[in-house]
Scaffold this motif. Structure first.
Motif, PDB file in Angstrom:
ATOM      1  N   ASP A  26       0.831  -1.210   0.000  1.00  0.00           N
ATOM      2  CA  ASP A  26       0.000   0.000   0.000  1.00  0.00           C
ATOM      3  C   ASP A  26       0.862   1.255   0.000  1.00  0.00           C
ATOM      4  OD1 ASP A  26      -2.299  -1.527   0.009  1.00  0.00           O
ATOM      5  OD2 ASP A  26      -2.573  -1.409   2.185  1.00  0.00           O
ATOM      6  N   ARG A  27       1.928   1.236   0.812  1.00  0.00           N
ATOM      7  CA  ARG A  27       2.802   2.408   0.871  1.00  0.00           C
ATOM      8  C   ARG A  27       3.531   2.605  -0.454  1.00  0.00           C
ATOM      9  NH1 ARG A  27       8.078   3.578   4.747  1.00  0.00           N
ATOM     10  NH2 ARG A  27       8.170   5.825   4.309  1.00  0.00           N
ATOM     11  N   TRP A  28       3.961   1.514  -1.059  1.00  0.00           N
ATOM     12  CA  TRP A  28       4.677   1.637  -2.329  1.00  0.00           C
ATOM     13  C   TRP A  28       3.761   2.122  -3.447  1.00  0.00           C
ATOM     14  CZ3 TRP A  28       9.470   1.645  -4.311  1.00  0.00           C
ATOM     15  CH2 TRP A  28      10.493   1.498  -3.384  1.00  0.00           C
ATOM     16  N   ARG A  29       2.540   1.635  -3.460  1.00  0.00           N
ATOM     17  CA  ARG A  29       1.600   2.107  -4.479  1.00  0.00           C
ATOM     18  C   ARG A  29       1.366   3.613  -4.322  1.00  0.00           C
ATOM     19  NH1 ARG A  29      -4.288  -0.555  -4.772  1.00  0.00           N
ATOM     20  NH2 ARG A  29      -2.935  -2.383  -4.784  1.00  0.00           N
ATOM     21  N   ALA A  30       1.138   4.070  -3.107  1.00  0.00           N
ATOM     22  CA  ALA A  30       0.890   5.492  -2.869  1.00  0.00           C
ATOM     23  C   ALA A  30       2.096   6.345  -3.256  1.00  0.00           C
ATOM     24  CB  ALA A  30       0.526   5.722  -1.404  1.00  0.00           C
ATOM     25  N   ALA A  31       3.299   5.853  -2.948  1.00  0.00           N
ATOM     26  CA  ALA A  31       4.503   6.619  -3.257  1.00  0.00           C
ATOM     27  C   ALA A  31       4.743   6.708  -4.764  1.00  0.00           C
ATOM     28  CB  ALA A  31       5.702   5.993  -2.557  1.00  0.00           C
ATOM     29  N   SER A  66       7.235  -7.881 -12.444  1.00  0.00           N
ATOM     30  CA  SER A  66       6.166  -8.885 -12.396  1.00  0.00           C
ATOM     31  C   SER A  66       5.855  -9.322 -10.970  1.00  0.00           C
ATOM     32  CB  SER A  66       6.523 -10.104 -13.255  1.00  0.00           C
ATOM     33  OG  SER A  66       7.824 -10.583 -12.957  1.00  0.00           O
ATOM     34  N   LEU A  67       6.663  -8.852 -10.001  1.00  0.00           N
ATOM     35  CA  LEU A  67       6.329  -9.057  -8.595  1.00  0.00           C
ATOM     36  C   LEU A  67       5.332  -8.020  -8.078  1.00  0.00           C
ATOM     37  CD1 LEU A  67       9.880  -9.820  -7.124  1.00  0.00           C
ATOM     38  CD2 LEU A  67       8.041 -11.468  -7.568  1.00  0.00           C
ATOM     39  N   MET A  68       5.085  -6.972  -8.869  1.00  0.00           N
ATOM     40  CA  MET A  68       4.105  -5.967  -8.476  1.00  0.00           C
ATOM     41  C   MET A  68       2.703  -6.578  -8.495  1.00  0.00           C
ATOM     42  SD  MET A  68       5.363  -2.702 -10.768  1.00  0.00           S
ATOM     43  CE  MET A  68       4.280  -1.518  -9.977  1.00  0.00           C
ATOM     44  N   PRO A  69       1.870  -6.266  -7.521  1.00  0.00           N
ATOM     45  CA  PRO A  69       0.473  -6.695  -7.623  1.00  0.00           C
ATOM     46  C   PRO A  69      -0.172  -6.093  -8.874  1.00  0.00           C
ATOM     47  CG  PRO A  69       0.977  -5.902  -5.407  1.00  0.00           C
ATOM     48  CD  PRO A  69       2.139  -5.541  -6.269  1.00  0.00           C
ATOM     49  N   PRO A  70      -0.913  -6.863  -9.635  1.00  0.00           N
ATOM     50  CA  PRO A  70      -1.578  -6.299 -10.813  1.00  0.00           C
ATOM     51  C   PRO A  70      -2.429  -5.075 -10.482  1.00  0.00           C
ATOM     52  CG  PRO A  70      -1.642  -8.680 -10.926  1.00  0.00           C
ATOM     53  CD  PRO A  70      -1.078  -8.339  -9.575  1.00  0.00           C
ATOM     54  N   ALA A 120      -2.413  -1.548 -12.440  1.00  0.00           N
ATOM     55  CA  ALA A 120      -3.655  -0.937 -12.926  1.00  0.00           C
ATOM     56  C   ALA A 120      -3.814   0.475 -12.380  1.00  0.00           C
ATOM     57  CB  ALA A 120      -4.851  -1.800 -12.538  1.00  0.00           C
ATOM     58  N   ALA A 121      -3.499   0.670 -11.099  1.00  0.00           N
ATOM     59  CA  ALA A 121      -3.647   2.000 -10.495  1.00  0.00           C
ATOM     60  C   ALA A 121      -2.701   3.007 -11.142  1.00  0.00           C
ATOM     61  CB  ALA A 121      -3.381   1.917  -8.993  1.00  0.00           C
ATOM     62  N   LEU A 122      -1.477   2.573 -11.437  1.00  0.00           N
ATOM     63  CA  LEU A 122      -0.514   3.475 -12.074  1.00  0.00           C
ATOM     64  C   LEU A 122      -0.934   3.815 -13.504  1.00  0.00           C
ATOM     65  CD1 LEU A 122       2.698   1.833 -10.650  1.00  0.00           C
ATOM     66  CD2 LEU A 122       2.035   4.221 -10.303  1.00  0.00           C
ATOM     67  N   LEU A 123      -1.431   2.829 -14.237  1.00  0.00           N
ATOM     68  CA  LEU A 123      -1.872   3.089 -15.605  1.00  0.00           C
ATOM     69  C   LEU A 123      -3.113   3.978 -15.614  1.00  0.00           C
ATOM     70  CD1 LEU A 123      -1.265  -0.383 -17.289  1.00  0.00           C
ATOM     71  CD2 LEU A 123       0.114   1.702 -17.477  1.00  0.00           C
ATOM     72  N   ASP A 124      -4.031   3.748 -14.682  1.00  0.00           N
ATOM     73  CA  ASP A 124      -5.218   4.606 -14.591  1.00  0.00           C
ATOM     74  C   ASP A 124      -4.813   6.045 -14.266  1.00  0.00           C
ATOM     75  OD1 ASP A 124      -6.867   2.497 -15.165  1.00  0.00           O
ATOM     76  OD2 ASP A 124      -7.490   2.152 -13.089  1.00  0.00           O
ATOM     77  N   ALA A 125      -3.857   6.205 -13.340  1.00  0.00           N
ATOM     78  CA  ALA A 125      -3.399   7.545 -12.980  1.00  0.00           C
ATOM     79  C   ALA A 125      -2.720   8.221 -14.164  1.00  0.00           C
ATOM     80  CB  ALA A 125      -2.441   7.464 -11.792  1.00  0.00           C
ATOM     81  N   ALA A 126      -1.892   7.466 -14.896  1.00  0.00           N
ATOM     82  CA  ALA A 126      -1.223   8.043 -16.061  1.00  0.00           C
ATOM     83  C   ALA A 126      -2.241   8.482 -17.116  1.00  0.00           C
ATOM     84  CB  ALA A 126      -0.246   7.028 -16.652  1.00  0.00           C
ATOM     85  N   ALA A 127      -3.256   7.653 -17.339  1.00  0.00           N
ATOM     86  CA  ALA A 127      -4.289   8.002 -18.318  1.00  0.00           C
ATOM     87  C   ALA A 127      -5.069   9.236 -17.898  1.00  0.00           C
ATOM     88  CB  ALA A 127      -5.232   6.824 -18.518  1.00  0.00           C
TER      89      ALA A 127
END
Length: 382
Positions: free
Chosen positions: A33-38, A66-70, A74-81
């Motif tokens: 969770d912390r890594w996703r937010a950062a 590929s160790l990242m949770p999908p 998805a959250a990073l791609l949604d944010a980029a879009a």
């Protein structure tokens, strides 16, 4: 204005390979969770500096992305879009290891938006995989490749050659096997000893002996001939693709386009600035918590530095460089030693006309020696 490329770095691996000098780290636990937010915060910072631009490619590198949770992908791609316009044919690549655990995530990664995977097979031989410190065996790698081809529109995989004791016949068999899968892209790297790696320690102690230069050259020439005959010619020193299937993200680097780097140790080039994130994962996290981004340094590049970088990157490509563009980056005259170019051209190692400079197939064997001769330390005058 051309599209930007976006690089996102995931620094964690299950184990550190003995040849790897990338920014990769082994940790017992990762606070997802912390890594996703950062990562989202670091990405938002870059977006705030590039409003109105579009993204042509996104690359998840590492480490082992590929160790990242999908869900994080998805959250990073949604944010980029949500921050940039995406090119209609955007290329979204993720580097993956071929373990069965990671292959099980491929369908979810594809659903998240990844449309190209770069698979780190490295060899089809179990003994070679053990020598390279890989966690998978050949059968597991082949199963992961089959899963990747079923999950993603575009597939590339890596192999390492010029291993100790590797014969021409053995590498030829590996190449034939690789080409039989029909993938659109192959990255084929000669094993090199990089400082700070376990292999560097072994080489210093005399425990590791790589093939001599002549044998390595024979392996390189075989690689070029085999891939070209199969319709995947070299377009860069170590990369081979069907025409039109080149890595668009990596071409942005080699053609000296602008790219944004997010995550620990990531580098970027935007608006004439060289950007660098903090390298150690914990230091990067602390910087994001403190500043809202992980930037350690932003350096304004001089025209000469930009032209030199463009030359050093572009001469890795089979297509070479546009000398007029290099001169424009330099603010006048390209930082090229004309006498050295003429001498190397007579030897058949480079080719040059009024518009382009490129390294020939024969010269590609000697690229590391050619570059410092061709590229001048200071801008030359007419």
């Amino acid at each position: 204005m051309t599209d930007l490329a976006l690089y996102i770095h995931w620094p964690f691996c299950v184990a550190k390979c003995p040849y790897c000098d990338f920014n990769s780290h082994v940790r017992e636990a990762v606070d997802q969770d912390r890594w996703r937010a950062a990562l989202l915060a670091d990405l938002a910072h870059e977006a705030g500096l590039t409003r109105g631009r579009s993204i042509g490619s996104i690359f998840f590198g590492g480490g082992t992305p590929s160790l990242m949770p999908p869900a994080t992908v998805a959250a990073l791609l949604d944010a980029a879009a949500g921050q940039w316009a995406f090119a209609p044919d955007i290329e979204i690549t993720l580097e993956a290891n071929p373990s069965s655990v990671e292959a099980a995530r491929f369908a979810d990664l594809a659903a998240a938006g990844v449309n190209r995977v770069s698979l780190g097979l490295q060899s089809f031989d179990d003994a070679a995989l053990r020598f390279l410190g890989r966690a998978h065996d050949a059968a597991e790698g082949l199963a992961a490749l089959a899963t990747a081809q079923a999950s993603f529109a575009r597939v590339s995989f890596d192999l390492i050659y010029a291993l100790p004791g590797q014969t021409i016949a053995a590498w030829d068999a590996q190449l034939a096997h690789a080409l039989a899968f029909g993938t659109e892209h192959l990255s084929l790297y000669q094993l090199t000893v990089e400082r700070g790696t376990r292999f560097a320690t072994d080489a210093t102690a005399g425990r590791l002996r790589l093939p001599d230069a002549d044998h390595a050259a024979d392996l390189f020439e075989l690689t070029r001939a085999r891939t070209a005959a199969a319709g995947l010619p070299a377009y860069e020193t170590s990369n081979h693709a069907r025409p039109g299937a080149e890595s668009r993200h990596n071409l942005t680097y080699w053609r000296y386009g602008e790219y944004l780097g997010v995550g620990p140790g990531a580098h970027g080039r935007r608006g004439g600035l060289a950007t660098q994130r903090r390298k150690k994962p914990e230091n990067w996290l602390a910087a994001v918590d403190r500043n809202g981004h992980g930037i350690e340094a932003e350096t304004l590049l001089t025209p000469h530095e930009r032209a030199t970088e463009a030359l050093l990157m572009g001469l890795r490509l089979t297509e070479g460089v546009d000398l007029a563009r290099i001169a424009a980056l330099a603010g006048g005259v390209a930082p090229v030693d004309a006498a050295a170019v003429a001498r190397l051209a007579r030897l058949g190692l480079v080719a040059c006309d009024d518009e382009r400079l490129r390294v020939t197939g024969a010269g590609a064997l000697l690229l590391d020696a050619i570059l410092p001769e061709v590229v001048t330390d200071e801008t030359v005058t007419a």
